[in-house]
Design an enzyme around this catalytic site. Structure first.
Site, PDB file in Angstrom:
ATOM      1  N   ASP A  19      -9.991   1.045 -24.961  1.00 23.97           N
ATOM      2  CA  ASP A  19     -10.607   1.262 -23.501  1.00 23.97           C
ATOM      3  C   ASP A  19     -10.546   2.460 -23.129  1.00 23.97           C
ATOM      4  OD1 ASP A  19     -11.075  -1.628 -23.731  1.00 23.97           O
ATOM      5  OD2 ASP A  19      -9.180  -2.069 -22.834  1.00 23.97           O
ATOM      6  N   PRO A  50       0.866  -1.301   0.013  1.00 27.67           N
ATOM      7  CA  PRO A  50       0.101  -0.073   0.083  1.00 27.67           C
ATOM      8  C   PRO A  50       0.792   1.579   0.017  1.00 27.67           C
ATOM      9  CG  PRO A  50      -0.643  -1.389   1.721  1.00 27.67           C
ATOM     10  CD  PRO A  50       0.744  -2.046   1.156  1.00 27.67           C
ATOM     11  N   ARG A  76      -2.874  -7.199 -20.739  1.00 31.29           N
ATOM     12  CA  ARG A  76      -3.625  -6.717 -21.924  1.00 31.29           C
ATOM     13  C   ARG A  76      -2.872  -5.691 -22.911  1.00 31.29           C
ATOM     14  NH1 ARG A  76      -7.231  -3.642 -20.985  1.00 31.29           N
ATOM     15  NH2 ARG A  76      -9.109  -4.554 -22.184  1.00 31.29           N
ATOM     16  N   GLU A 130       1.515  -8.770   8.634  1.00 30.33           N
ATOM     17  CA  GLU A 130       1.290  -7.488   8.842  1.00 30.33           C
ATOM     18  C   GLU A 130       2.300  -6.529   8.186  1.00 30.33           C
ATOM     19  OE1 GLU A 130      -1.288  -6.195  10.605  1.00 30.33           O
ATOM     20  OE2 GLU A 130      -1.623  -8.373  10.615  1.00 30.33           O
TER      21      GLU A 130
END
Ligand code: 4F9
Length: 249
Positions: free
Chosen positions: A168, A89, A153, A116
Site C-alpha cells: 500500500d 487531539p 491490516r 468537552e
C-alpha cells in the site's frame, strides 16, 4: 490480538465490527474485540459519567471513576495490565508506522472520550495518547475505529495474500501509483501501453517510477524520509527531467 474498546457509545462500533475485513478477522480468531460501556461503571442511579468543570466554563468533563473502573475490569478480564491508548487531539500523531508497531501488541485498549474533555487524571491511565489529525470531533469513537482498522491490516493473516498491507501507499514511505483495470480504453482515456504488454520487469519499473512521480507531485515531504535505492534515485531524476520538459511545453 485482544482489543477492548471503552466508550459511552458501543453501538457505534457494531456495524464496523460486522463488516468485511474486520468481521472476517474476528471469525478467523485473529482479533477479539470486547466493547465496554463506560456507563456500566457509573456509581449513581442516574449513571452519571460527566460533571461540570471545576473553575467553571462551558461543557462537561468526563469523570475519572467510571473510566478507572472500566480499565480495572479490562485488567481482570485480560489477566494482566492492558496497553491503554487514549484518543485525543493532543496525542501523538497516528501514522501507518505507528499502526504497524501497535500490530505487534498482544492486546490494545482504546479509550474513546466524549463531551468537552477528560478529567486530567484519566490521562494517567494511558500508556499512549493518539491523535488521528488536527481537528476536534464529537468524540473519540471515530478515531478509535480508525486506529482499530489501520492496526488490523498489519496483523498477519487479516488481509489475504492478494491484499498485502506491504504494497500500500506509505508502506515503503511512498504513495502508490495509478492503477487500471479493464477496459483498455474508456471514453478516450487509455491504459498505459506497458501494462498491456505482460513484460513483468517493464511493468515493475513503470510502477516504481509512477509511484515516485506521484509522491514527488503530491507529497514531496515524504521523499525526504523514504528509503530509496540507487535505482529509485535514478528513476526520480528521470521523472524530474520529464516534468521540466512538460512545463517548458
Ligand atoms: C481524537 C480528534 C483523536 C482527533 C476526541 C474529540 C480526537 C477527538 N484525534 N476529538 N474527542
Amino acid at each position: 490480538m485482544k482489543v477492548y474498546i471503552l466508550t459511552l457509545f458501543p453501538e457505534m462500533f457494531r456495524p464496523v465490527l460486522e463488516s468485511s475485513i474486520l468481521k472476517r478477522a474476528r471469525e478467523r480468531g485473529l482479533i477479539a474485540v470486547t466493547l465496554v460501556n463506560i456507563r456500566d461503571f457509573a456509581h449513581d442511579a442516574h449513571k452519571t459519567v460527566d460533571d461540570y468543570p471545576y473553575g467553571g466554563g462551558p461543557g462537561m468533563v468526563m469523570k475519572p471513576e467510571p473510566v478507572y473502573e472500566a480499565v480495572e475490569w479490562v485488567e481482570k478480564d485480560l489477566g494482566r495490565k492492558p496497553y491503554v491508548i487514549l484518543l485525543t487531539p493532543q496525542g501523538q500523531k497516528f501514522t501507518g508506522a505507528v499502526a504497524r508497531r501497535l500490530a505487534c501488541l498482544r492486546d490494545m485498549t482504546l479509550v474513546a472520550g466524549h463531551y468537552e474533555g477528560f478529567d486530567e487524571r484519566i490521562r494517567y491511565l494511558a500508556d499512549a495518547e493518539m491523535s488521528i489529525g488536527d481537528y476536534v470531533l464529537t468524540g473519540g469513537e471515530l478515531p478509535a475505529m480508525v486506529v482499530l482498522d489501520a492496526v488490523s491490516r498489519f496483523i498477519p493473516g487479516v488481509l489475504g495474500d492478494e491484499e498485502s498491507a506491504m504494497e500500500d501507499s506509505f508502506s515503503d514511505g511512498l504513495l502508490e501509483g495509478p492503477q487500471y483495470t479493464r477496459p483498455p480504453e474508456y471514453r478516450g482515456m487509455r491504459v498505459p501501453d506497458v501494462l498491456l504488454t505482460g513484460d513483468h520487469r517493464a511493468v515493475e519499473r513503470w510502477r516504481r517510477k509512477a509511484s515516485l512521480r506521484r509522491t514527488l507531485e503530491r507529497r514531496p515531504d515524504l521523499l525526504k524520509e523514504a528509503c530509496l535505492t540507487y535505482e529509485d534515485r535514478r528513476l526520480l531524476e528521470e521523472v524530474m527531467k520529464e516534468r521540466q520538459k512538460e512545463t517548458q511545453e
